[in-house]
Motif scaffolding. Sequence first.
Motif, short mmCIF file in Angstrom:
data_model
loop_
_atom_site.label_atom_id
_atom_site.label_comp_id
_atom_site.label_asym_id
_atom_site.label_seq_id
_atom_site.Cartn_x
_atom_site.Cartn_y
_atom_site.Cartn_z
N GLY A 138 41.61 42.85 36.12
CA GLY A 138 42.64 43.40 36.73
C GLY A 138 42.93 42.09 37.77
O GLY A 138 44.24 42.01 38.09
N THR A 187 46.87 39.83 37.80
CA THR A 187 47.71 39.55 38.90
C THR A 187 48.50 38.13 38.86
O THR A 187 49.43 37.92 39.40
N VAL A 196 49.39 45.36 39.35
CA VAL A 196 48.28 45.96 38.69
C VAL A 196 48.02 47.15 39.47
O VAL A 196 47.58 47.12 40.65
N THR A 197 47.95 48.40 38.78
CA THR A 197 47.48 49.63 39.35
C THR A 197 45.85 49.97 38.73
O THR A 197 46.05 49.98 37.42
N ILE A 198 44.97 50.05 39.21
CA ILE A 198 43.76 50.29 38.72
C ILE A 198 43.61 51.74 39.05
O ILE A 198 43.63 52.43 39.87
N ALA A 219 39.67 42.30 45.11
CA ALA A 219 40.68 43.26 44.56
C ALA A 219 41.53 44.01 45.69
O ALA A 219 42.55 44.10 45.66
N ILE A 231 47.54 44.39 43.69
CA ILE A 231 46.53 45.51 43.24
C ILE A 231 46.72 46.58 43.86
O ILE A 231 46.66 46.70 45.22
#
Length: 311
Positions: A160, A164, A170-172, A189, A195
């Motif tokens: 992740g 970037t 970026v969606t976790i 993160a 994120i």
Amino acid sequence: MQVTDYDVIIIGAGPGGLTAALYASRANLKVLVLDRGIYGGQMNNTAAIENYPGFKSILGPELSESMYQSAVQFGAQYQYGTVEKIEVQGSVKVVQTADQTLTSKALVLATGSEYKKLEVPGEEDYSGKGVSYCAVCDGAFFKDEDVIVIGGGDSAIEEGIYLTQLANSVTIVHRRDQLRAQQILQKRAFANPKIKFIWNAAVQEITGDGQQVTGIKYQDKLTGVEQSLAGSGVFIYVGIQPNTTQFQNLPITDDQGWIVTDERMMTKVPGIFAIGDVRQKTLRQITTAVGEGGLAGQEVFNYLQTLTDEG
């Protein structure tokens, strides 16, 4: 010395196995490459490869074919075969497949690993069309786009963070309310402005327009409400497992099943080498597999010289 069918049997015809076959056969060894599928391994499932030196971009199946032709040009044989068991009888290695028994003086294990699947609708349909299990391999295809990472362990967070550098966001998405990754990775993160996190989310489906991924559907585990999240790429990191079930009788794996080798790619069992994604290591790429394959092919020759000296 006991007569064997081959000097070396290479189990697995991915980039590492094919390179080992090239080096070993070029050294005038009698080589057999066994694989339960088509040569090239996971390269055949990759639409475009952009991080293999010498090519700005090449189709996975095309690179597979080129590597195969290189591997067999000096006499290496290739055949389909599912290995069920390996036994060591002195200096002889006995390979039992589903329909035959083969012997060799040395073995190179190149059976690779497999990413664990979510097993949800759309995952298989959009594999290679937005669904990926490797950010280093495919991240460049999603430059300035919104992507989704599924998972909460080290791999999910590391990949992740890597994404970037390329993606817009970026969606976790994680099924628990906290990450399992190392604290240093979590800290990085959480500090990264690109994120975002969605917690307590069970992915129900990967959606698409028939050609490309458009996002996911997930259920909030606390409320039971199903929601949608848009994204052009879905990177799945829910675990990876080595293909070593058939080698469990040998003292060559760690407690997770990865094969342990020294710097010469040899395991604890003399004459048995391992290369590529099946090894205990951190970076699993075509380039690393090829490098290890070349080294193993040469080290097999060196090992066989010791047998000759002893004989």
